[in-house]
Design an enzyme around this catalytic site. Structure first.
Site, PDB file in Angstrom:
ATOM      1  N   VAL A 120    -104.273  19.909  32.807  1.00 49.90           N
ATOM      2  CA  VAL A 120    -103.835  20.701  33.954  1.00 49.90           C
ATOM      3  C   VAL A 120    -102.567  20.122  34.589  1.00 49.90           C
ATOM      4  CG1 VAL A 120    -104.465  21.318  36.335  1.00 49.90           C
ATOM      5  CG2 VAL A 120    -106.063  21.702  34.477  1.00 49.90           C
TER       6      VAL A 120
ATOM      7  N   LEU B 170    -116.133  39.460  25.786  1.00 47.69           N
ATOM      8  CA  LEU B 170    -117.320  40.026  25.139  1.00 47.69           C
ATOM      9  C   LEU B 170    -117.265  39.676  23.659  1.00 47.69           C
ATOM     10  CD1 LEU B 170    -117.908  43.585  26.657  1.00 47.69           C
ATOM     11  CD2 LEU B 170    -119.140  41.472  27.122  1.00 47.69           C
TER      12      LEU B 170
ATOM     13  N   LYS C 187    -100.822   7.018  27.774  1.00 46.12           N
ATOM     14  CA  LYS C 187    -100.352   8.389  27.963  1.00 46.12           C
ATOM     15  C   LYS C 187     -98.967   8.404  28.598  1.00 46.12           C
ATOM     16  CE  LYS C 187    -103.392  11.640  29.010  1.00 46.12           C
ATOM     17  NZ  LYS C 187    -104.323  12.470  29.754  1.00 46.12           N
TER      18      LYS C 187
ATOM     19  N   LYS D  53    -113.141  29.271  42.481  1.00 42.23           N
ATOM     20  CA  LYS D  53    -112.998  28.643  41.158  1.00 42.23           C
ATOM     21  C   LYS D  53    -114.365  28.484  40.481  1.00 42.23           C
ATOM     22  CE  LYS D  53    -111.451  26.482  37.659  1.00 42.23           C
ATOM     23  NZ  LYS D  53    -110.713  27.113  36.601  1.00 42.23           N
TER      24      LYS D  53
ATOM     25  N   LYS E  43    -112.187  25.752  21.200  1.00 39.70           N
ATOM     26  CA  LYS E  43    -111.669  27.108  21.034  1.00 39.70           C
ATOM     27  C   LYS E  43    -110.348  27.006  20.290  1.00 39.70           C
ATOM     28  CE  LYS E  43    -109.259  28.702  24.589  1.00 39.70           C
ATOM     29  NZ  LYS E  43    -108.827  29.151  25.911  1.00 39.70           N
TER      30      LYS E  43
ATOM     31  N   CYS F 130    -114.525  22.679  30.995  1.00 35.47           N
ATOM     32  CA  CYS F 130    -114.701  23.397  32.271  1.00 35.47           C
ATOM     33  C   CYS F 130    -116.028  24.142  32.395  1.00 35.47           C
ATOM     34  CB  CYS F 130    -113.538  24.354  32.479  1.00 35.47           C
ATOM     35  SG  CYS F 130    -111.992  23.482  32.727  1.00 35.47           S
TER      36      CYS F 130
ATOM     37  N   THR G 156    -110.802  21.003  39.745  1.00 29.61           N
ATOM     38  CA  THR G 156    -111.923  21.877  40.119  1.00 29.61           C
ATOM     39  C   THR G 156    -112.965  21.039  40.850  1.00 29.61           C
ATOM     40  OG1 THR G 156    -111.521  23.223  38.180  1.00 29.61           O
ATOM     41  CG2 THR G 156    -113.690  23.431  39.200  1.00 29.61           C
TER      42      THR G 156
ATOM     43  N   ASN H  79    -115.607  30.657  37.040  1.00 29.49           N
ATOM     44  CA  ASN H  79    -116.022  30.060  35.765  1.00 29.49           C
ATOM     45  C   ASN H  79    -117.488  30.364  35.458  1.00 29.49           C
ATOM     46  OD1 ASN H  79    -113.558  29.176  35.106  1.00 29.49           O
ATOM     47  ND2 ASN H  79    -113.978  26.987  35.247  1.00 29.49           N
TER      48      ASN H  79
END
Ligand code: NAD
Length: 474
Positions: free
Chosen positions: A11, A269, A35, A223, A339, A279, A120, A227
């Site tokens: 984020v 769907l 990092k 938020k 994903k 998340c 979040t 979700n």
């Protein structure tokens, strides 16, 4: 504007790069030395479309990376907190990173600043951040705390940030709201979309992002509720898919019918192996914990999580149905990220499924276009083989399992797939293929919420072919 962003993860890094793209001077802070070194050296530590371009465009000009939080705070008018908020064992959120950053910011405040919760967080965090800052010596007249939840999706994070459905800003004072709104002005007045070199997005012509002003508590709830609702939609369609399997209906047809209702919509769907990522699982549990602490029983959320968990078991049962026994079976696994479009494997259903298969004694060769580096750290050395492409992963496998919906996989050459597999079996947890196509290719195909495609002839032919090959090799 001068903007500080604390936390350069999925984020923070995207938000920081996008704010630089909007014309602001951005200082990105992180306490992870590796990092930071990678970012300073010009690397892009995460897989995200358009992010390398933005870093390249603004690094060293309007975008700077530092480990020095105090310095970044002093230079900034607004400081976004975008550190992790991982779950604790009881499902509640671990807010210790947010607390520690708030305490550090407090000590650095010298002029009026707005501190913005971008992570979040549960309702009331805004109040707590303010309290922690006061306890750590921040003068009350020199700061406000706003809530500005982030709705970006990994895999399309940059476009989501620059072309948002809405920007929610919860603030307690007009001054605080105005400052946060100003940071987003190029999006809300549409000027960003007139630039010739803008990052392309999902809208044509004139576009102005919608800004929603709320109380801080409402912003925090928006938020979590968003979700939880999306997770609910996924679990709902997965439960419908299970029903389709039992009664012999086709979930794709059912979804077409449900999704055509404009009150429901087609998005989200898509039946599959369930939601994952950093998340939905965490935010659902956190929302439930908030409800519990407020004396409310939100049982619907329990059911959403249960259906999601069950979806993985259902997939494993499909693999067993296709292969009978699992011990010693060689499986080619396509997809490890939670994903497509991302290298993130946090709470990935694919990783959980591979772990279960290993426990059953399977031998797994896996391939993912982006998440292999992270996935290698997830399994004991040597327990999973990693292939350099999808065909290598399924070469000689007893079955191919599809666990992430990467577009590349739906473009695989089915003939070649069949030739490479020991048995012509594909178990698809993402419904990437049309069953008729698989049938025509001579593949036995098991998917979610649709009838199985089973051709005994294909299996026997393939078995004989491999038996002959083995004989010849011997
Ligand atoms: P992340 O783990 O990728 O990044 C967090 C970063 O914060 C890390 O780089 C870490 O080193 C850094 N950090 C931790 N403590 C720090 C400190 N004291 N000082 C400086 N840096 C520090 O997490 P993420 O996925 O970017 O998520 C951040 C927050 O945003 C979470 O609350 C998450 O729920 C929320 N969120 C995430 C997404 C998403 O898709 N990942 C989308 C919307 C909202």
């Amino acid at each position: 504007m001068k903007i500080g962003v604390v936390g350069s993860g999925y984020v923070g890094l995207v938000a920081g790069a996008c704010f630089a793209e909007l014309g602001h001077d951005v200082c990105l802070v992180d306490n992870d030395r590796d990092k930071l070194a990678a970012l300073q050296a010009g690397e892009c530590p995460i897989h995200e479309e358009f992010l390398p371009e933005l870093l390249q465009r603004h690094r060293g000009k309007r975008l700077h990376f530092t480990g020095n939080l105090v310095d970044a705070v002093r230079k900034s008018q607004i400081i976004f907190i975008a550190v992790g908020t991982p779950p604790k064992d009881d499902g509640d959120v671990d807010l210790s990173y947010v607390e520690s950053v708030a305490a550090d910011i407090a000590g650095a405040i010298d002029t009026y600043k707005v501190i913005v919760e971008k992570s979040t967080v549960p309702v009331y965090t805004n109040t707590w951040v303010r309290r922690i800052m006061l306890l750590n010596g921040a003068p009350p007249e020199l700061f406000d705390v706003a809530s500005n939840p982030e709705f970006l999706r990994e895999g399309s994070a940059v476009a989501d940030f620059l072309y948002p459905d809405r920007i929610v800003v919860g603030a307690q004072t007009a001054r605080c709201f105005a400052l946060v709104a100003e940071a987003y002005r190029p999006l809300t007045d549409g000027s960003y979309y007139e630039k010739s070199d803008m990052i392309p997005g999902p809208v044509d012509g004139h576009f102005k992002a919608r800004l929603i002003e709320t109380s801080t508590k409402s912003a925090e709830l928006i938020k979590h509720a968003s979700n939880a609702f999306l997770a609910m939609k996924i679990s709902f369609v997965n439960a419908v898919a299970s029903m389709c399997e039992v009664v012999g209906a086709d979930v794709e047809q059912v979804c077409e019918g449900i999704g055509s209702d404009s009150r429901i919509g087609r998005r989200f769907l898509r039946p599959g192996v369930g939601y994952g990522g950093s998340c939905f699982p965490k935010d659902l549990l956190a929302f439930r914990a908030v409800a519990r602490e407020s004396g409310l029983h939100f049982g619907l959320l329990d059911e959403v999580a249960r259906v999601n968990e069950d979806q993985r078991h259902r997939f494993l049962r499909k693999v067993k149905k296709a292969l009978w026994t699992l011990k010693g079976k060689k499986l080619g696994v396509l997809g490890l990220a939670f994903k497509n479009g991302t290298d993130d494997i946090r709470e990935s259903p694919a990783i959980a499924i591979v772990k279960s298969l290993l426990k059953e004694g399977c031998r797994v060769t896996a391939y993912d276009p982006a998440a292999m580096k992270r996935a290698k750290e997830e399994f004991p050395a040597g327990s999973v083989k990693f292939a350099s492409d999808a065909y290598e992963a399924i070469d000689g496998a007893d079955a191919c399992l599809i666990l992430t919906e990467w577009e590349d996989f739906s473009a695989l050459d089915l003939r070649r797939m069949k030739q490479l597999l020991r048995y012509p079996i594909v178990v698809d947890g993402r419904n990437l293929f049309k069953p008729a196509l698989m049938e025509a290719a001579g593949l036995n195909y098991y998917s979610v919420g649709r009838a199985d495609v089973v051709s005994t002839r294909a299996t026997v032919t393939s078995f004989m072919k491999h038996a002959i090959e083995e004989d010849e090799a011997a």
